[in-house]
Design an enzyme around this catalytic site. Structure first.
Site, PDB file in Angstrom:
ATOM      1  N   GLU A  88      -2.585   7.651  -2.658  1.00  0.00           N
ATOM      2  CA  GLU A  88      -1.353   6.929  -2.305  1.00  0.00           C
ATOM      3  C   GLU A  88      -1.521   5.407  -2.424  1.00  0.00           C
ATOM      4  O   GLU A  88      -0.709   4.749  -3.082  1.00  0.00           O
ATOM      5  CB  GLU A  88      -0.887   7.336  -0.908  1.00  0.00           C
ATOM      6  N   ARG A 107       7.755   8.692  -1.649  1.00  0.00           N
ATOM      7  CA  ARG A 107       6.692   7.680  -1.798  1.00  0.00           C
ATOM      8  C   ARG A 107       6.674   7.055  -3.197  1.00  0.00           C
ATOM      9  O   ARG A 107       5.613   6.770  -3.750  1.00  0.00           O
ATOM     10  CB  ARG A 107       5.311   8.263  -1.489  1.00  0.00           C
ATOM     11  N   SER A 165      -2.539   6.874   5.197  1.00  0.00           N
ATOM     12  CA  SER A 165      -2.717   8.113   4.419  1.00  0.00           C
ATOM     13  C   SER A 165      -3.268   7.770   3.041  1.00  0.00           C
ATOM     14  O   SER A 165      -2.636   7.014   2.302  1.00  0.00           O
ATOM     15  CB  SER A 165      -1.383   8.831   4.235  1.00  0.00           C
TER      16      SER A 165
HETATM   17  C1  FAD Z   1      -2.611   2.682   9.412  1.00  0.00           C
HETATM   18  C2  FAD Z   1      -1.581   2.755   8.301  1.00  0.00           C
HETATM   19  C3  FAD Z   1      -0.485   3.590   8.443  1.00  0.00           C
HETATM   20  C4  FAD Z   1       0.483   3.667   7.430  1.00  0.00           C
HETATM   21  N1  FAD Z   1       1.542   4.499   7.616  1.00  0.00           N
HETATM   22  C5  FAD Z   1       2.479   4.627   6.647  1.00  0.00           C
HETATM   23  C6  FAD Z   1       3.592   5.497   6.824  1.00  0.00           C
HETATM   24  O1  FAD Z   1       3.754   6.145   7.861  1.00  0.00           O
HETATM   25  N2  FAD Z   1       4.490   5.612   5.805  1.00  0.00           N
HETATM   26  C7  FAD Z   1       4.373   4.901   4.650  1.00  0.00           C
HETATM   27  O2  FAD Z   1       5.222   5.049   3.762  1.00  0.00           O
HETATM   28  N3  FAD Z   1       3.327   4.046   4.465  1.00  0.00           N
HETATM   29  C8  FAD Z   1       2.386   3.900   5.421  1.00  0.00           C
HETATM   30  N4  FAD Z   1       1.325   3.049   5.237  1.00  0.00           N
HETATM   31  C9  FAD Z   1       1.208   2.280   3.971  1.00  0.00           C
HETATM   32  C10 FAD Z   1       1.711   0.810   4.076  1.00  0.00           C
HETATM   33  O3  FAD Z   1       1.829   0.420   5.409  1.00  0.00           O
HETATM   34  C11 FAD Z   1       3.049   0.617   3.385  1.00  0.00           C
HETATM   35  O4  FAD Z   1       2.974   1.026   2.052  1.00  0.00           O
HETATM   36  C12 FAD Z   1       3.525  -0.836   3.449  1.00  0.00           C
HETATM   37  O5  FAD Z   1       4.863  -0.927   3.004  1.00  0.00           O
HETATM   38  C13 FAD Z   1       2.662  -1.785   2.643  1.00  0.00           C
HETATM   39  O6  FAD Z   1       3.060  -3.117   2.965  1.00  0.00           O
HETATM   40  P1  FAD Z   1       2.175  -4.367   2.522  1.00  0.00           P
HETATM   41  O7  FAD Z   1       2.957  -5.600   2.781  1.00  0.00           O
HETATM   42  O8  FAD Z   1       0.841  -4.311   3.202  1.00  0.00           O
HETATM   43  O9  FAD Z   1       2.047  -4.110   0.968  1.00  0.00           O
HETATM   44  P2  FAD Z   1       0.794  -4.402   0.044  1.00  0.00           P
HETATM   45  O10 FAD Z   1      -0.286  -3.408   0.384  1.00  0.00           O
HETATM   46  O11 FAD Z   1       0.443  -5.835   0.101  1.00  0.00           O
HETATM   47  O12 FAD Z   1       1.376  -4.044  -1.384  1.00  0.00           O
HETATM   48  C14 FAD Z   1       1.684  -2.713  -1.738  1.00  0.00           C
HETATM   49  C15 FAD Z   1       2.336  -2.700  -3.117  1.00  0.00           C
HETATM   50  O13 FAD Z   1       3.581  -3.375  -3.075  1.00  0.00           O
HETATM   51  C16 FAD Z   1       3.602  -4.512  -3.952  1.00  0.00           C
HETATM   52  N5  FAD Z   1       4.324  -5.565  -3.229  1.00  0.00           N
HETATM   53  C17 FAD Z   1       4.179  -5.927  -1.929  1.00  0.00           C
HETATM   54  N6  FAD Z   1       5.077  -6.875  -1.611  1.00  0.00           N
HETATM   55  C18 FAD Z   1       5.797  -7.114  -2.729  1.00  0.00           C
HETATM   56  C19 FAD Z   1       6.890  -7.996  -3.039  1.00  0.00           C
HETATM   57  N7  FAD Z   1       7.423  -8.809  -2.114  1.00  0.00           N
HETATM   58  N8  FAD Z   1       7.379  -7.998  -4.295  1.00  0.00           N
HETATM   59  C20 FAD Z   1       6.860  -7.192  -5.242  1.00  0.00           C
HETATM   60  N9  FAD Z   1       5.844  -6.323  -5.010  1.00  0.00           N
HETATM   61  C21 FAD Z   1       5.320  -6.300  -3.766  1.00  0.00           C
HETATM   62  C22 FAD Z   1       2.136  -4.835  -4.222  1.00  0.00           C
HETATM   63  O14 FAD Z   1       1.953  -5.447  -5.477  1.00  0.00           O
HETATM   64  C23 FAD Z   1       1.532  -3.442  -4.196  1.00  0.00           C
HETATM   65  O15 FAD Z   1       1.803  -2.810  -5.419  1.00  0.00           O
HETATM   66  C24 FAD Z   1       0.338   2.915   6.252  1.00  0.00           C
HETATM   67  C25 FAD Z   1      -0.777   2.061   6.101  1.00  0.00           C
HETATM   68  C26 FAD Z   1      -1.723   1.976   7.115  1.00  0.00           C
HETATM   69  C27 FAD Z   1      -2.897   1.038   6.949  1.00  0.00           C
END
Ligand code: FAD
Length: 344
Positions: free
Chosen positions: A339, A165, A239
């Site tokens: 996280e 992570r 999580s």
């Molecule tokens: C119900 C649920 C279940 C989940 N299950 C898992 C799981 O099983 N495993 C897991 O690892 N995670 C899980 N997650 C967490 C999440 O889905 C992941 O971390 C996902 O990759 C976040 O994507 P996002 O586009 O929403 O990122 P955001 O929340 O928009 O951003 C997250 C971080 O990444 C940065 N970021 C995003 N896009 C970019 C880019 N293009 N360039 C530079 N920086 C960027 C942002 O600045 C921030 O720091 C879960 C979340 C939820 C709500």
């Protein structure tokens, strides 16, 4: 470039909390990234890129800068030969749609990462993982914009410092790179055992003996849907805590008091072990816990997921989080780490 002003950030986090962003714009191309960054520099404010907000908690104070929402789309499958495929996807693509398309094409490598919310571009940030796979296993390279040098560059996977992570994008180079696309190495073949425990149990229970990427994807979707809330319906960040890693000494000490404590050895000679945060939270008294003071709760079938029932601010969420952290610390001498990222 369409720049919006004073935007409610709760729409840009699946926890649905937080203050306002001073400015916000969507970027769909490299040119728009350059324009947006130039605008931010000219107006002396920090640029910050996000995907779809599923791993973000916004502070109530909001963000005094230019928020860039990544909407860069691409899906290119290059078949090197009958087995090896290189898939390049835009950072703004919905991650689960990418997984679905690759699975339909018969490709293996990311099928266990089905139904993880968010965009493709965010997956390397915390090296997303689930059910025995993580993005680092298949990542070849990332194309990004470097805010230090103001140029585009390609970062090979070996330079991403991916771990459990985490990656350099979350640590040493936090806020430096805007990810535009990523390339993954997938295989045109069926996955095979051994599978991650929950998956193996699911296959045994349903007498499934033929494995394809689609079979694994269907199983993951079924398991996840039974345990996790849909962020489109219930405000949550998945999580909320990482599974802590404890040293051999503490493990021995805790095993004496809690003989049924689950743990997994970390896989080296240290004797260190990973303990499921969900178990610790349950034992600390927070199973299906609804907190009237903060409007927060733990999800009934997965206490690791904190849900916003009727919290009015991020302060409420953080107060609830602290109650859990303190209870686990007191009972087990383990400090849980959050996280989702608290931004800005
Ligand atoms: C119900 C649920 C279940 C989940 N299950 C898992 C799981 O099983 N495993 C897991 O690892 N995670 C899980 N997650 C967490 C999440 O889905 C992941 O971390 C996902 O990759 C976040 O994507 P996002 O586009 O929403 O990122 P955001 O929340 O928009 O951003 C997250 C971080 O990444 C940065 N970021 C995003 N896009 C970019 C880019 N293009 N360039 C530079 N920086 C960027 C942002 O600045 C921030 O720091 C879960 C979340 C939820 C709500």
């Amino acid at each position: 470039m369409n720049i919006l002003q004073d935007v409610d950030l709760s729409q840009y986090s699946t926890m649905r909390l937080g203050g306002h962003a001073r400015y916000l714009t969507e970027v769909t191309s490299r040119r728009e990234i350059e324009e947006a960054v130039a605008w931010a520099v000219e107006h002396e404010m920090p640029p910050l890129m996000i995907g779809s907000g599923s791993n973000i908690v916004w502070r109530d104070e909001g963000f005094e800068g230019l928020l860039l929402i990544n909407k860069m789309m691409k899906y290119e499958d290059f078949a090197e030969d009958e087995l090896n495929h290189y898939l390049t996807v835009g950072a703004g693509e919905n991650w689960d749609s990418v997984v679905e398309r690759s699975v339909v094409a018969g490709l293996s490598g990311i099928e266990a990462l089905s139904l993880i919310p968010g965009t493709a571009g965010a997956t390397p940030i915390q090296n997303v993982g689930a059910y025995g796979q993580e993005i680092a296993d298949v990542l070849v390279s990332i194309e990004a914009y470097d805010l230090h040098t103001r140029t585009f560059l390609t970062i090979p996977a070996s330079d991403c410092a991916s771990g459990y992570r985490t990656s350099r994008f979350k640590t040493t180079d936090h806020d430096r790179f805007l990810i535009c696309s990523l390339t993954m190495h997938l295989l045109l073949q069926n996955p095979g055992p051994p599978f991650y425990r929950a998956l193996a149990e699911h296959f045994a229970e349903h007498s499934i003996t033929t494995f394809t990427p689609q079979v694994v994807r269907d199983a993951v979707i079924q398991i996840r849907s039974s345990k996790l809330p849909d962020p489109a319906k219930v405000a949550n960040n998945g999580s909320f805590f990482a599974n802590p890693i404890i040293d051999a000494g503490l493990l021995t000490q805790l095993q004496a008091d809690y003989i049924d404590m689950p743990y997994w050895p970390v896989g080296d000679d240290s004797g260190n072990a990973k303990v499921p945060a969900a178990w610790l939270i349950e034992q600390a008294g927070f199973k299906d816990f609804h907190d009237p003071e903060t409007g927060m709760a733990t999800w009934p079938s997965q206490p690791l997921v904190l849900v916003n029932e009727h919290a009015s601010s991020t302060a409420d969420l953080l107060k609830f989080k602290q109650k859990i952290v303190d209870a686990v610390q007191t009972k087990f001498q383990i400090t849980l780490q959050q996280e989702p990222e608290l931004l800005p």
